[in-house]
Design an enzyme around this catalytic site. Structure first.
Site, mmCIF file in Angstrom:
data_model
loop_
_atom_site.group_PDB
_atom_site.id
_atom_site.type_symbol
_atom_site.label_atom_id
_atom_site.label_comp_id
_atom_site.label_asym_id
_atom_site.label_seq_id
_atom_site.Cartn_x
_atom_site.Cartn_y
_atom_site.Cartn_z
ATOM 1 N N TYR A 26 -2.795 3.580 -3.900
ATOM 2 C CA TYR A 26 -2.334 2.274 -4.369
ATOM 3 C C TYR A 26 -3.012 1.088 -3.684
ATOM 4 O O TYR A 26 -2.643 -0.060 -3.919
ATOM 5 C CB TYR A 26 -0.820 2.143 -4.218
ATOM 6 C CG TYR A 26 -0.283 2.438 -2.830
ATOM 7 C CD1 TYR A 26 -0.608 1.632 -1.737
ATOM 8 C CD2 TYR A 26 0.574 3.512 -2.605
ATOM 9 C CE1 TYR A 26 -0.114 1.889 -0.482
ATOM 10 C CE2 TYR A 26 1.079 3.772 -1.347
ATOM 11 C CZ TYR A 26 0.735 2.957 -0.286
ATOM 12 O OH TYR A 26 1.231 3.216 0.971
ATOM 13 N N ASP A 283 -3.644 -13.274 0.999
ATOM 14 C CA ASP A 283 -4.060 -11.884 1.153
ATOM 15 C C ASP A 283 -4.250 -11.189 -0.190
ATOM 16 O O ASP A 283 -5.161 -10.371 -0.364
ATOM 17 C CB ASP A 283 -3.001 -11.159 1.980
ATOM 18 C CG ASP A 283 -3.380 -9.731 2.318
ATOM 19 O OD1 ASP A 283 -4.577 -9.436 2.381
ATOM 20 O OD2 ASP A 283 -2.471 -8.912 2.534
#
Length: 411
Positions: A26, A283
């Site tokens: 992921y 981020d």
């Protein structure tokens, strides 16, 4: 109306860029290597490191925090971080400095543990739970399981007295096991926990989310069960475990801005610095259109307060009508913008809207009561301060209303 000034209070640093020794299914950051095609290996130079720390220390207020992340930041080697401490002291001018280090835990050893303990660093350890859950997605480059070494190093860090947060990515698979996860961390001694919902697009079909992505229903059920587990462990009305999402929400219930950006009205309160000095808005948005500049040519404080960062921050408030009239808007503010963008079905609809609604309907009364008691004790504390008495505030295991937290150092 005057423009809101953003103080420089924290930076998130990618010293080894997107490089990592794991290949988690992921992971959203490994493919960021395409942004830096000049080299297959990405490492922050001494020059960029010093300029970064110099600017942060000189442009921030009395308190500031550095978050070292990746990829895998341990790939830099421990000497890089020993030098970071020296530079923080060189440019610190008596400021209070916090250092956080988010790691997959596979490269750590006793020397790292001693360093973290000596300098009071807070470690975010990516451990997705017990073996059968962690190893479902967190494999190394050779496809081998990683749970055993990560748990071993978690115990090593705790035995050394290092402050460790468990960082758990919640997927469609792990969301089935809230009680297993919570009790596993608690039993291991990782009583500070952070649960991060995973939503990513399917790499084979960008018109849908990846099959491991969490749905609103799964997340709602997970939050409700986790909240009950957390509350059941209160002693004398105070928490004995810390769950970041709930404690961040607690800020909103007592009328303060949550430290977790997911729950703030606007994004853009911090900066991301890549290994080469490039600066980005967030981020989750390290990409060309959200590049603010490079610290070798621009000042961090100016980039943080640039029109481009303003535009990025305000985008979070572009919500559908049902959100604008929702009674819970002032608590969740639509959640993380990333979760909308990653879901191609409706880019403006918060993916976890129904999850938040389910959670608030379940937990609001309890949170209101916690807030009421905290305000009473806070007023008592203020009275005792004025009369010179001694007081221990309602802050329990977590719930410390100070975003810098427990890893501060004077520099």
């Amino acid at each position: 109306m005057a423009k809101k000034f953003r103080p420089l209070t924290s930076v998130l640093i990618k010293p080894s860029g997107p490089d990592c020794n794991l290949d988690c299914t992921y992971c959203f950051y490994l493919n960021k290597a395409s942004l830096f095609p000049e080299s297959d290996i990405h490492r922050m130079s001494d020059q960029v490191q010093e300029e970064l720390i110099r600017q942060v220390m000189q442009q921030s207020g009395r308190e500031v925090s550095f978050s070292w992340q990746g990829g895998e930041p341990a790939l830099m080697g421990i000497d890089f971080y020993k030098r970071a401490i020296e530079l923080e002291r060189k440019y610190g001018d008596g400021k209070v400095v916090g250092n956080g280090f988010q790691t997959n835990g596979t490269l750590l050893n006793a020397e790292w543990a001693a360093f973290f303990k000596q300098h009071d660093w807070l470690i975010g350890l990516s451990l997705d739970g017990p073996e059968e859950i962690h190893d479902h997605y967190r494999l190394n480059k050779g496809g081998h399981k990683t749970w055993k070494i990560v748990e071993q190093n978690a115990r090593m860090l705790l035995d050394a007295g290092v402050a460790v947060n468990a960082m758990c990515c919640i997927t469609a698979h792990s969301a089935k096991y809230p009680e297993v996860l919570y009790n596993y961390y608690k039993g291991l001694g990782l009583t500070w926990m952070q649960f991060i919902p995973v939503v990513e697009r399917d790499p084979e079909d960008a018109s849908r989310v990846a099959p491991f992505s969490l749905t609103a229903g799964q997340y709602g059920d997970f939050l409700v069960k986790l909240f009950d587990l957390w509350m059941a462990d209160f002693v004398d009305g105070k928490p004995t475990t810390s769950i970041r999402h709930f404690e961040s929400l607690f800020y909103a219930y007592v009328g303060m801005e949550p430290p977790e950006c997911t729950l703030q009205k606007e994004c853009g309160s911090y900066l991301v610095i890549e290994h080469n000095g490039n600066v980005y808005s967030c981020d989750f948005f390290v990409e060309g259109k959200h590049r603010l500049g490079n610290l070798r040519h621009d000042k961090l404080i100016n980039m943080l307060n640039s029109p481009k960062q303003d535009e990025f921050g305000k985008a979070k408030a572009i919500l559908p009508r049902k959100c604008r009239f929702c009674p819970w808007l002032g608590k969740c503010f639509g959640g993380c913008t990333k979760d909308r963008i990653k879901d191609p079905q409706d880019l403006r609809q918060p993916r976890f809207c129904e999850a938040y609604r389910q959670f608030f309907l379940h937990a609001d009364d309890a949170m209101q009561e916690l807030a009421r008691r905290w305000k009473i004790e806070q007023a008592d504390w203020e009275e005792r301060e004025q009369t010179g008495g001694v007081y221990h505030a309602f802050q329990g295991h977590g719930m410390v209303l100070n975003p810098v937290g427990g890893n501060d150092q004077k520099k």
